[in-house]
Enzyme design. Structure first.
Site, mmCIF file in Angstrom:
data_model
loop_
_atom_site.group_PDB
_atom_site.id
_atom_site.type_symbol
_atom_site.label_atom_id
_atom_site.label_comp_id
_atom_site.label_asym_id
_atom_site.label_seq_id
_atom_site.Cartn_x
_atom_site.Cartn_y
_atom_site.Cartn_z
ATOM 1 N N GLN A 50 0.894 -1.125 -0.040
ATOM 2 C CA GLN A 50 0.058 0.058 0.005
ATOM 3 C C GLN A 50 0.949 1.259 0.026
ATOM 4 O O GLN A 50 1.964 1.425 0.645
ATOM 5 C CB GLN A 50 -0.987 0.112 1.141
ATOM 6 C CG GLN A 50 -1.836 1.366 1.087
ATOM 7 C CD GLN A 50 -2.860 1.124 2.266
ATOM 8 O OE1 GLN A 50 -3.061 0.129 3.032
ATOM 9 N NE2 GLN A 50 -3.603 2.312 2.834
ATOM 10 N N GLY A 67 2.095 6.843 7.168
ATOM 11 C CA GLY A 67 2.844 5.554 6.531
ATOM 12 C C GLY A 67 4.308 5.489 7.273
ATOM 13 O O GLY A 67 5.392 4.711 6.534
ATOM 14 N N GLU A 68 4.503 6.134 8.341
ATOM 15 C CA GLU A 68 5.761 6.089 8.823
ATOM 16 C C GLU A 68 6.464 4.621 9.303
ATOM 17 O O GLU A 68 7.686 4.373 9.210
ATOM 18 C CB GLU A 68 6.018 7.083 10.194
ATOM 19 C CG GLU A 68 7.472 7.328 10.696
ATOM 20 C CD GLU A 68 7.346 8.254 11.584
ATOM 21 O OE1 GLU A 68 8.611 8.509 12.378
ATOM 22 O OE2 GLU A 68 6.542 9.063 11.847
ATOM 23 N N ARG A 69 5.623 3.720 9.592
ATOM 24 C CA ARG A 69 5.979 2.554 9.944
ATOM 25 C C ARG A 69 6.346 1.724 8.876
ATOM 26 O O ARG A 69 7.348 1.123 8.678
ATOM 27 C CB ARG A 69 4.680 1.710 10.615
ATOM 28 C CG ARG A 69 4.405 2.112 12.067
ATOM 29 C CD ARG A 69 3.222 1.293 12.478
ATOM 30 N NE ARG A 69 3.638 -0.093 12.968
ATOM 31 C CZ ARG A 69 3.236 -1.165 12.320
ATOM 32 N NH1 ARG A 69 2.480 -1.027 11.000
ATOM 33 N NH2 ARG A 69 3.533 -2.397 12.632
#
Length: 610
Positions: A50, A67-69
């Site tokens: 994604q 979306g940092e992870r």
């Protein structure tokens, strides 16, 4: 914030080294290391499925929105780029997207939500309803998360990492910040449960209903348990204060205010902590320690008779009246009363000694009364006197006595023209210093009204003339020491006010001499000369030539310029520098300020008295 809008969207692969993380943007602050390792292994096998969400950075590259992870895991997996969606977003829209991203995935902690709530409220310019809508939260959830921000960073970190529960954090947030770290350490070290912590804090807090101070200002305070009770699941009940420091400060302020209030009721008021237990006693009329009715009444006028205010926990603010703060004097009065009340054993002896004692008492009592030393009088019923003694007179009573002295003195002064002149000289002499006091028959020490009242009329008249000359002079003002701002000196203000009130012309009063020019800089002298029309006195057949000569003159040294001005034939007789008029205006402004302060002070005094 939160307005629906169409934003350009673009999907592409973006190098990881072009992605920047904005400090404080991501609501998530804690990343579980094990979960990141598992995500990195999955990305290594399948890639990033994604896309992350980015927005362009003005100076190049991209800001990470959501979306940092995935970005962290992609770097751990060794990827160089990731799929991304790039949108033009405002700060508010970026925050909404970040929160929505985290809500749809693994729940962020309450501590992280608290930071997000703060950021959303900031972007909404303080509008709670708008911030709650942007976060898709209820108003109560927003407020509870904002209230959680009263927890210290160490408490929030422990909540983010799962070391404590939300209940722990809610309870700890009600404590003063400097105490939270200490209590947190004990919670972690002892494995204290939420229920146990709640019970322990219940014993630590103070019941607001028992406060001696006005608690209306405590409404909404984060340390007021009522605030937590309305928003937190865990709290210590309603109407309790957990900030002992603040409680102590307000209690102390109220005790001091109470002491000041009681000063109008009693001759002297003390807090019990200010006096040792053996430094005061209750005034008793009869029985053990009694001083007798007459002496008790006299004691009520003593400066050592008053009240004691309790400062002990549970009794703060309680007032004990009828207290004597001179225990030695009290013991003497009690002993004297006991002696005078003792039964008579022999009637004949009693009568004879009584007659002898009465004779002695009258003589000594009259002598003591003549001397006026009431403080030295002995107790009622002794051989030395028959009057009840007062050890000391209260200051308010002394002030009233002094008022009578002032009244008599004033009436005496107003009834004698020579004394009025003496008082005038006395008043002016207190403002300016007399150069030669001995010439007027005055001593060289501090002068009182007595010295002026002793002078004959002719000396007073000569002295008055001299004082008038000094009153507004520079010397008199300098001696008075009014500070560096000359326009604000009292005598300058007085002189300017006199000139303004009487419309006194200044033309012809200014004298331009070397001493005055030496107070100016070279550029200041040039400005003054231009103002005085000095150019017209310079050599030259026409205006252009005279202007040229003037420029040449002011281009030389300051000393040469001063010499040239003093040697010139220019007529300065009617000239008054504009700076003089500005000084007058500045002094008048100073007068207006002084009068304004005086009016304000008088108004406050009237308001206080009413």
């Amino acid at each position: 914030m939160g307005e629906a809008m169409v934003v350009p969207t673009q999907e592409l692969r973006v190098p990881l080294d072009e992605i920047k993380t904005k400090e404080g943007h991501n609501p998530r602050r804690h990343f579980n290391e094990g979960a990141l390792q598992r995500l990195a292994a999955n990305i290594e096998r399948r890639g990033v499925v994604q896309p992350i969400l980015l927005r362009p950075c003005p100076d190049g590259g991209y800001w990470l929105v959501a979306g940092e992870r995935r970005v962290r895991a992609a770097r751990m997996a060794g990827l160089t780029d990731v799929p991304a969606v790039v949108r033009e977003l405002s700060d508010a829209q970026a925050l909404e997207a970040a929160i929505a991203e985290n809500d749809n995935r693994e729940d962020i902690s309450a501590a992280e939500e608290a930071k997000a709530a703060q950021r959303a409220l900031d972007l909404a310019e303080g509008n709670e309803e708008e911030a709650a809508q942007a976060l898709d939260w209820s108003r109560s959830k927003l407020r509870s998360r904002l209230l959680l921000l009263h927890a210290s960073e160490s408490v929030l970190d422990a909540l983010m990492t799962g070391e404590i529960k939300l209940g722990h954090a809610e309870l700890l947030a009600s404590l003063p910040s400097d105490m939270q770290g200490k209590v947190l350490g004990k919670v972690l070290a002892g494995g204290v449960t939420v229920e146990v912590l709640k019970a322990q804090m219940g014993t630590f807090t103070q019941e607001l209903s028992s406060a001696i101070f006005d608690t209306r200002g405590c409404a909404g305070c984060p340390n007021n348990s009522t605030t937590q009770a309305s928003l937190f699941e865990q709290h210590v009940g309603e109407g309790r204060c957990s900030n002992r420091s603040c409680w102590g400060e307000k209690t102390e302020a109220r005790l001091l205010a109470l002491k000041a209030e009681q000063a109008s009721e009693f001759n002297v008021v003390w807090l019990d902590r200010e006096k040792a237990a053996d430094g005061y006693t209750r005034l008793v009329v009869d029985g053990v320690g009694g001083v007798g009715a007459a002496q008790a009444n006299a004691c009520k006028g003593c400066a050592n008779f008053g009240a004691l205010i309790c400062t002990a926990p549970g009794g703060e603010g309680k007032i004990a009246s009828g207290v004597c703060f001179d225990t030695e004097c009290n013991r003497e009065k009690a002993a004297a009363h006991a002696a005078s009340s003792a039964p008579v054993e022999d009637a004949t002896t009693s009568v004879n000694s009584g007659a002898k004692g009465a004779k002695s008492s009258v003589g000594k009592g009259a002598k003591a009364g003549k001397a006026g030393k009431a403080g030295k009088s002995s107790a009622l019923g002794t051989k030395k006197g028959t009057k009840a003694a007062v050890a000391a007179v209260p200051k308010k009573a002394i002030a009233a006595d002094c008022g009578l002295i002032r009244q008599v003195g004033s009436e005496t002064l107003c009834g004698d023209s020579r004394l009025r002149l003496a008082a005038t000289c006395f008043g002016m002499a207190s403002i300016v210093r007399i150069p030669d006091m001995s010439a007027h028959g005055l001593p060289g020490t501090r002068l009182g009204l007595r010295h002026f009242a002793a002078l004959p009329l002719e000396k007073l008249e000569a002295l008055q003339d001299e004082l008038f000359g000094l009153l507004l002079s520079l010397k008199g003002d300098k001696d008075h020491g009014m500070g560096d701002d000359h326009c604000k000196r009292e005598r300058v203000i007085d002189a300017a006010a006199l000139i303004d009130a009487l419309d006194v012309p200044l033309a012809g009063r200014f004298k331009l001499d070397k001493a005055y020019l030496e107070t100016l800089t070279k550029s200041g002298i040039e400005a003054l000369l231009l103002e005085a029309g000095f150019v017209d006195s310079c050599a030259g057949e026409d205006a252009a030539a005279r202007e040229k000569a003037f420029k040449k003159l002011v281009s030389g040294s300051r000393g040469d310029l001063i010499t040239a001005v003093m040697d010139s034939q220019h007529n300065f007789d009617a000239f008054v520098p504009s700076s003089v008029q500005r000084c007058v205006q500045d002094a008048l402004k100073g007068e207006a300020k002084l009068m304004g302060r005086a009016r304000d002070a008088a108004g406050k005094k009237t308001e206080k008295e009413s």
